[in-house]
Design an enzyme around this catalytic site. Sequence first.
Site, PDB file in Angstrom:
ATOM      1  N   HIS A 145       0.845  -1.214   0.000  1.00  0.00           N
ATOM      2  CA  HIS A 145       0.000   0.000   0.000  1.00  0.00           C
ATOM      3  C   HIS A 145       0.870   1.251   0.000  1.00  0.00           C
ATOM      4  O   HIS A 145       0.565   2.238  -0.677  1.00  0.00           O
ATOM      5  CB  HIS A 145      -0.894   0.045   1.239  1.00  0.00           C
ATOM      6  CG  HIS A 145      -1.920  -1.039   1.314  1.00  0.00           C
ATOM      7  ND1 HIS A 145      -1.837  -2.076   2.206  1.00  0.00           N
ATOM      8  CD2 HIS A 145      -3.068  -1.230   0.613  1.00  0.00           C
ATOM      9  CE1 HIS A 145      -2.895  -2.866   2.057  1.00  0.00           C
ATOM     10  NE2 HIS A 145      -3.645  -2.379   1.098  1.00  0.00           N
ATOM     11  N   GLY A 171      -3.678  -1.539  -7.040  1.00  0.00           N
ATOM     12  CA  GLY A 171      -2.617  -2.536  -7.172  1.00  0.00           C
ATOM     13  C   GLY A 171      -2.951  -3.586  -8.223  1.00  0.00           C
ATOM     14  O   GLY A 171      -4.119  -3.939  -8.407  1.00  0.00           O
ATOM     15  N   MET A 174       2.537  -9.471  -1.147  1.00  0.00           N
ATOM     16  CA  MET A 174       2.098  -8.823   0.090  1.00  0.00           C
ATOM     17  C   MET A 174       0.583  -8.670   0.069  1.00  0.00           C
ATOM     18  O   MET A 174      -0.007  -8.300  -0.949  1.00  0.00           O
ATOM     19  CB  MET A 174       2.761  -7.462   0.235  1.00  0.00           C
ATOM     20  CG  MET A 174       4.228  -7.591   0.548  1.00  0.00           C
ATOM     21  SD  MET A 174       4.939  -6.015   1.007  1.00  0.00           S
ATOM     22  CE  MET A 174       6.667  -6.495   1.100  1.00  0.00           C
TER      23      MET A 174
END
Length: 281
Positions: free
Chosen positions: A33, A144, A181
Amino acid sequence: MQVLHSIAELRAALAGQTGTALVPTMGNLHAGHVSLVELARQHGQPVVASIFVNPMQFGAGEDFERYPRTLDADCAKLKAAGCDLVFAPDVAEMYPVPQTFTVQPSASLTQDLDGAFRPGHFSGVATVVLKLFNLVQPRVAVFGKKDYQQLLVIRELVRQFNLPIEIVAGDTLREPDGLAMSSRNGYLDPSERMQAVRLHAELAAIQAAVQSGERDFSGLTATACRHLKMAGWRVDYVELRDVENLQLPVSESRHLVVLGAAWLGKTRLIDNLAFDLFVQD
Ligand code: PAF
C-alpha cells in the site's frame, strides 16, 4: 496529514482541488500500500488515501468481521509515505440508507475467476469505488495489480461512466520468498506462512513453461492445481488468460496473465503474474 471521517469535512478540505490522487484501501496497510501512495505522489497532489472496510464487497461467511481495523498504525504509515489526507468513514457515513442503486459490472469481466467464487464481490467493489470517486473527485486513482480482475473492472467502470479519472496500476510487492504482500497474510500461522509462497511458485512455473514454448495451457494449470492440492491447499482456480480482457487466450494473444486463488486453512490467497508469450531478446 489530515484524518477525516465525514463526507462534509472531506468535501470542504478538497474544495477547489483539481489534481487529487486517490489511493482507495481497506486499511491494515503494508509496504505494498505504501508503494501505491508513493506512486500516487508522482501523479497528483494532494494525495488522498481512503480507509474503509466495505461490507458490500464481502459475501456471507467471508472475513468482513475479522478483517483487521488498524487505523492508528495505518495513519502512521501513510504520513511517513507522504499522504496528505486520510478519509476513514464508518459504514453509516458511506451507506446512510440501504444501497439499492448499485453498479453491476459486465458479466464478461466478472462471471469467472474471483467473480465465480465471490458472487456480488465486484458489484460491491465497483459501487464503493464509484462512491469514493464521487466524493474525492480525483484526477488520478491508483490500484494494485495484485487484484488484477478488480483493476480491469475499475478501468471499465471509468470508461463506461465517462469518469475523468486516470487509473494508474501499481506493481505487486513481494516478500523475499516471493509471496505477494497482502493484508490477509496476517491470518497465516507460521506453518501456513512457510507454505504460502507455493502459489506464486506454481504461477511462476507456468510462466516459465509457456515462455519456453509449452502451449498446453490447460495441462499446465491442471498440474499447478494438482501440486497445490497435494500440498494441502484448497484451490479455487489457476487460469491462464489474455492480459487485456481476461478471456481465454486466442491464437493472436501475445500478452498473458496467469492467475490463481487458493485457500490455506481459513485464509484465501490470490496472486497473478502478467507476462509476454515470447521472451523479448
Ligand atoms: O482493493 C481493495 O482494497 C478494495 O477492494 C477497494 C478497492 C479499496 C474497494 O473497497
